[in-house]
Design a protein around this motif. Structure first.
Motif, PDB file in Angstrom:
ATOM      1  N   GLY A 107       0.865  -1.178   0.000  1.00  0.00           N
ATOM      2  CA  GLY A 107       0.000   0.000   0.000  1.00  0.00           C
ATOM      3  C   GLY A 107       0.899   1.224   0.000  1.00  0.00           C
ATOM      4  O   GLY A 107       2.067   1.149   0.396  1.00  0.00           O
ATOM      5  N   SER A 108       0.368   2.355  -0.493  1.00  0.00           N
ATOM      6  CA  SER A 108       1.214   3.553  -0.504  1.00  0.00           C
ATOM      7  C   SER A 108       1.389   4.114   0.895  1.00  0.00           C
ATOM      8  O   SER A 108       2.334   4.852   1.152  1.00  0.00           O
ATOM      9  CB  SER A 108       0.665   4.601  -1.469  1.00  0.00           C
ATOM     10  OG  SER A 108      -0.673   4.868  -1.200  1.00  0.00           O
ATOM     11  N   VAL A 109       0.513   3.752   1.828  1.00  0.00           N
ATOM     12  CA  VAL A 109       0.708   4.214   3.219  1.00  0.00           C
ATOM     13  C   VAL A 109       2.063   3.752   3.749  1.00  0.00           C
ATOM     14  O   VAL A 109       2.701   4.443   4.530  1.00  0.00           O
ATOM     15  CB  VAL A 109      -0.412   3.765   4.198  1.00  0.00           C
ATOM     16  CG1 VAL A 109      -1.704   4.513   3.949  1.00  0.00           C
ATOM     17  CG2 VAL A 109      -0.617   2.272   4.192  1.00  0.00           C
ATOM     18  N   PHE A 155      -4.812  13.601   4.692  1.00  0.00           N
ATOM     19  CA  PHE A 155      -4.780  12.173   5.017  1.00  0.00           C
ATOM     20  C   PHE A 155      -3.860  11.942   6.224  1.00  0.00           C
ATOM     21  O   PHE A 155      -2.769  12.496   6.285  1.00  0.00           O
ATOM     22  CB  PHE A 155      -4.274  11.408   3.793  1.00  0.00           C
ATOM     23  CG  PHE A 155      -4.326   9.927   3.917  1.00  0.00           C
ATOM     24  CD1 PHE A 155      -5.523   9.279   4.165  1.00  0.00           C
ATOM     25  CD2 PHE A 155      -3.170   9.164   3.764  1.00  0.00           C
ATOM     26  CE1 PHE A 155      -5.571   7.901   4.256  1.00  0.00           C
ATOM     27  CE2 PHE A 155      -3.201   7.788   3.852  1.00  0.00           C
ATOM     28  CZ  PHE A 155      -4.411   7.151   4.106  1.00  0.00           C
ATOM     29  N   ASN A 162      -7.547  14.114   0.971  1.00  0.00           N
ATOM     30  CA  ASN A 162      -8.505  13.164   1.523  1.00  0.00           C
ATOM     31  C   ASN A 162      -8.666  13.498   2.998  1.00  0.00           C
ATOM     32  O   ASN A 162      -7.659  13.457   3.708  1.00  0.00           O
ATOM     33  CB  ASN A 162      -7.954  11.737   1.364  1.00  0.00           C
ATOM     34  CG  ASN A 162      -8.844  10.705   2.008  1.00  0.00           C
ATOM     35  OD1 ASN A 162      -9.925  11.012   2.482  1.00  0.00           O
ATOM     36  ND2 ASN A 162      -8.380   9.466   2.055  1.00  0.00           N
ATOM     37  N   ASP A 201       1.139  13.024  -2.777  1.00  0.00           N
ATOM     38  CA  ASP A 201       0.367  11.783  -2.741  1.00  0.00           C
ATOM     39  C   ASP A 201      -0.772  11.878  -3.763  1.00  0.00           C
ATOM     40  O   ASP A 201      -1.786  12.525  -3.533  1.00  0.00           O
ATOM     41  CB  ASP A 201      -0.167  11.577  -1.316  1.00  0.00           C
ATOM     42  CG  ASP A 201      -0.839  10.227  -1.145  1.00  0.00           C
ATOM     43  OD1 ASP A 201      -1.208   9.602  -2.161  1.00  0.00           O
ATOM     44  OD2 ASP A 201      -1.023   9.808   0.014  1.00  0.00           O
ATOM     45  N   ALA A 247      -2.951   9.689  -4.894  1.00  0.00           N
ATOM     46  CA  ALA A 247      -3.735   8.445  -4.779  1.00  0.00           C
ATOM     47  C   ALA A 247      -4.926   8.386  -5.749  1.00  0.00           C
ATOM     48  O   ALA A 247      -5.360   7.305  -6.128  1.00  0.00           O
ATOM     49  CB  ALA A 247      -4.221   8.262  -3.346  1.00  0.00           C
ATOM     50  N   TYR A 248      -5.450   9.562  -6.143  1.00  0.00           N
ATOM     51  CA  TYR A 248      -6.655   9.583  -6.989  1.00  0.00           C
ATOM     52  C   TYR A 248      -6.375  10.113  -8.393  1.00  0.00           C
ATOM     53  O   TYR A 248      -7.313  10.364  -9.158  1.00  0.00           O
ATOM     54  CB  TYR A 248      -7.747  10.422  -6.300  1.00  0.00           C
ATOM     55  CG  TYR A 248      -8.079   9.894  -4.932  1.00  0.00           C
ATOM     56  CD1 TYR A 248      -8.987   8.850  -4.774  1.00  0.00           C
ATOM     57  CD2 TYR A 248      -7.444  10.394  -3.800  1.00  0.00           C
ATOM     58  CE1 TYR A 248      -9.260   8.326  -3.526  1.00  0.00           C
ATOM     59  CE2 TYR A 248      -7.707   9.876  -2.543  1.00  0.00           C
ATOM     60  CZ  TYR A 248      -8.619   8.842  -2.417  1.00  0.00           C
ATOM     61  OH  TYR A 248      -8.881   8.315  -1.180  1.00  0.00           O
ATOM     62  N   THR A 267      -1.291   4.524  -5.862  1.00  0.00           N
ATOM     63  CA  THR A 267      -1.780   3.304  -5.226  1.00  0.00           C
ATOM     64  C   THR A 267      -2.583   2.452  -6.205  1.00  0.00           C
ATOM     65  O   THR A 267      -3.148   2.983  -7.165  1.00  0.00           O
ATOM     66  CB  THR A 267      -2.660   3.654  -4.011  1.00  0.00           C
ATOM     67  OG1 THR A 267      -3.145   2.433  -3.441  1.00  0.00           O
ATOM     68  CG2 THR A 267      -3.850   4.515  -4.400  1.00  0.00           C
ATOM     69  N   SER A 293      -4.985   0.768  -4.844  1.00  0.00           N
ATOM     70  CA  SER A 293      -6.173   0.553  -4.006  1.00  0.00           C
ATOM     71  C   SER A 293      -7.401   1.300  -4.495  1.00  0.00           C
ATOM     72  O   SER A 293      -8.511   0.985  -4.113  1.00  0.00           O
ATOM     73  CB  SER A 293      -5.902   1.009  -2.572  1.00  0.00           C
ATOM     74  OG  SER A 293      -4.825   0.320  -2.016  1.00  0.00           O
ATOM     75  N   LYS A 294      -7.218   2.335  -5.294  1.00  0.00           N
ATOM     76  CA  LYS A 294      -8.351   3.184  -5.636  1.00  0.00           C
ATOM     77  C   LYS A 294      -8.873   2.798  -7.011  1.00  0.00           C
ATOM     78  O   LYS A 294      -9.543   1.795  -7.145  1.00  0.00           O
ATOM     79  CB  LYS A 294      -7.950   4.651  -5.491  1.00  0.00           C
ATOM     80  CG  LYS A 294      -7.428   4.984  -4.076  1.00  0.00           C
ATOM     81  CD  LYS A 294      -8.492   4.962  -3.001  1.00  0.00           C
ATOM     82  CE  LYS A 294      -7.999   4.712  -1.585  1.00  0.00           C
ATOM     83  NZ  LYS A 294      -7.151   5.713  -0.991  1.00  0.00           N
ATOM     84  N   ARG A 340      -3.179  -4.772  -1.021  1.00  0.00           N
ATOM     85  CA  ARG A 340      -2.194  -3.869  -0.440  1.00  0.00           C
ATOM     86  C   ARG A 340      -0.978  -3.671  -1.342  1.00  0.00           C
ATOM     87  O   ARG A 340       0.037  -4.339  -1.184  1.00  0.00           O
ATOM     88  CB  ARG A 340      -1.738  -4.352   0.974  1.00  0.00           C
ATOM     89  CG  ARG A 340      -2.827  -4.736   1.926  1.00  0.00           C
ATOM     90  CD  ARG A 340      -3.779  -3.574   2.209  1.00  0.00           C
ATOM     91  NE  ARG A 340      -3.073  -2.391   2.633  1.00  0.00           N
ATOM     92  CZ  ARG A 340      -3.186  -1.207   1.996  1.00  0.00           C
ATOM     93  NH1 ARG A 340      -3.990  -1.043   0.965  1.00  0.00           N
ATOM     94  NH2 ARG A 340      -2.531  -0.168   2.449  1.00  0.00           N
TER      95      ARG A 340
HETATM   96  C1  LIG Z   1      -6.525   5.803   0.088  1.00  0.00           C
HETATM   97  C2  LIG Z   1      -5.335   6.661   0.238  1.00  0.00           C
HETATM   98  C3  LIG Z   1      -4.083   6.106   0.385  1.00  0.00           C
HETATM   99  C4  LIG Z   1      -3.941   4.655   0.714  1.00  0.00           C
HETATM  100  O1  LIG Z   1      -3.403   3.920  -0.215  1.00  0.00           O
HETATM  101  P1  LIG Z   1      -2.961   2.414   0.047  1.00  0.00           P
HETATM  102  O2  LIG Z   1      -2.187   2.181  -1.178  1.00  0.00           O
HETATM  103  O3  LIG Z   1      -4.210   1.599   0.149  1.00  0.00           O
HETATM  104  O4  LIG Z   1      -2.121   2.338   1.278  1.00  0.00           O
HETATM  105  C5  LIG Z   1      -2.982   6.935   0.413  1.00  0.00           C
HETATM  106  N1  LIG Z   1      -3.129   8.275   0.340  1.00  0.00           N
HETATM  107  C6  LIG Z   1      -4.330   8.847   0.227  1.00  0.00           C
HETATM  108  C7  LIG Z   1      -4.451  10.318   0.161  1.00  0.00           C
HETATM  109  C8  LIG Z   1      -5.472   8.059   0.182  1.00  0.00           C
HETATM  110  O5  LIG Z   1      -6.669   8.623   0.128  1.00  0.00           O
END
Ligand SMILES: *Cc1c(COP(=O)(O)O)cnc(C)c1O
Length: 370
Positions: free
Chosen positions: A92-94, A118, A165, A192, A194-195, A222, A224-225, A233
């Protein structure tokens, strides 16, 4: 007596994830369909190409994965036009946000982020006993000028989620260009994205430009989205090789598993899935906006796959009312918004059920007020 954890660990409030469907069904004994609009997952599910690759990979699960994520990094490097040494893969990017904190923050160093960003960077700063500097937003998005003013000799990391986020707002290319022209070289800027794959707006910054211009930036993406692989992950980061090398030093072996690597690689090729997901998101966004407008609920136009909505009462009340009706949303109190919910854009059917629930809840609320 118990062993005493480090004092900064005691101050950490654990990350609160959205409620899993299984838990809500168990706790409330719900019979009908339950829609999870709480964690910004792709409501269309994973790409079929990813699922096929995953199935094929299952027979190899007794082998450790390739620690270097060779094929995925190679594919990403080609797609992005960068060297493989500039790409790192995370659980995951977290995880990559945490790596940045582990690799760069000494106790007493500063991490700067916006109020309402976030939360992971905040947790990372606390783990490292770094100082967390939270800068208020301007018109619901990053106030880049104030962030620049907040930078000192001790600042090591600036974290910018773009879009933010849970707010769903973004900073524009012009503004971020200006920021990068002025940000001092001793600061690692985490952007970041992510979207990003959801966004079609022309003034959305191309973060790779900052990497190509040799800025000290770590760009996060990521699977994940929009790629619909949250359960596996996996995410990735792009930065100058020296930065990547430092992040790699704090990485545990095999942090990205075999199934995730295979599925992510295949998902990158599924253009149709991306297009479908983007279209569904744009259409659903309009449905949610219309409903919020109708009931005079304050909302922020979103650049992501969720909408931030602020209600006239404590969000806990609204959240529970939605939950009783089989819709799981996300209260965002932890981010400093006591009356707000973040609602993930669903499929057309899910959005319809959301609007139906909203209609009933708003009627109840107004009824009570009279
Ligand atoms: C959802 C989200 C992540 C999480 O990503 P993972 O790859 O699932 O860990 C990271 N940064 C932001 C801003 C998010 O909204």
């Amino acid at each position: 007596m118990l062993p005493i954890p480090r004092s900064n660990i005691q101050s950490i409030r654990p990350y609160k994830p959205g409620k899993p469907i299984e838990q809500v069904v168990r706790e409330l004994g719900l019979k009908g369909p339950v829609d999870k609009l709480a964690s910004n997952e792709n409501p269309l599910g994973p790409s079929r190409l990813a699922l096929a690759a995953l199935r094929k990979e299952l027979r190899n699960l007794h082998y450790y994965p390739e620690d270097s994520c060779y094929y995925l990094r190679k594919r990403l490097a080609r797609k992005l036009g960068v060297d493989m040494d500039s790409v790192i893969v995370g659980n995951g990017s977290v995880e990559l946000i945490l790596f940045s904190c582990l690799a760069y923050l000494e106790p007493g160093n500063e991490l700067i982020m916006s109020i309402g960003s976030f939360i992971m960077a905040k947790i990372g700063a606390r783990i490292m006993n770094a100082r967390l500097i939270e800068v208020p937003t301007h018109e619901y998005t990053h106030d880049l000028e104030r962030i620049l003013e907040a930078i000192t000799d001790k600042t090591k990391i600036v974290y910018l989620d773009n879009p933010m986020n849970p707010l769903g707002t973004m900073v524009t290319k012009d503004k971020l260009n200006e920021f990068f022209e002025q940000v001092p070289k001793h600061v690692l800027v985490i952007v970041d994205d992510a979207y990003a794959e959801y966004i079609t707006a022309r003034n959305y910054p191309k973060s790779l430009d900052y990497y190509n211009a040799n800025h000290n930036v770590l760009i996060l993406h990521t699977f994940s989205k929009i790629y619909g692989l949250a359960g596996l992950r996996i995410g990735y980061g792009i930065a100058q090789p020296d930065i990547i090398a430092n992040l790699s030093k704090v990485r545990l072996p095999f942090n990205a598993n075999r199934a995730a690597q295979a599925a992510a690689l295949a998902a990158l090729d599924d253009k149709a899935h991306l297009t479908r997901s983007r279209k569904n998101n744009e259409a659903g966004k309009k449905v949610l906006y219309r409903a919020f407008k109708q009931f005079k609920v304050f909302y922020l136009p979103s650049f992501a796959n969720f909408v931030f909505a602020n209600f006239p009462v404590d969000s806990r009340v609204v959240f529970e009312a939605f939950q009783q009706r089989g819709v799981i949303t996300r209260p965002v109190k932890q981010y400093g918004f006591p009356n707000a919910l973040r609602v993930t854009i669903g499929t057309p059917v899910q959005n319809k059920r959301f609007v139906k629930a909203l209609t009933a809840i708003m009627k109840e609320l107004h009824g009570e007020g009279q």
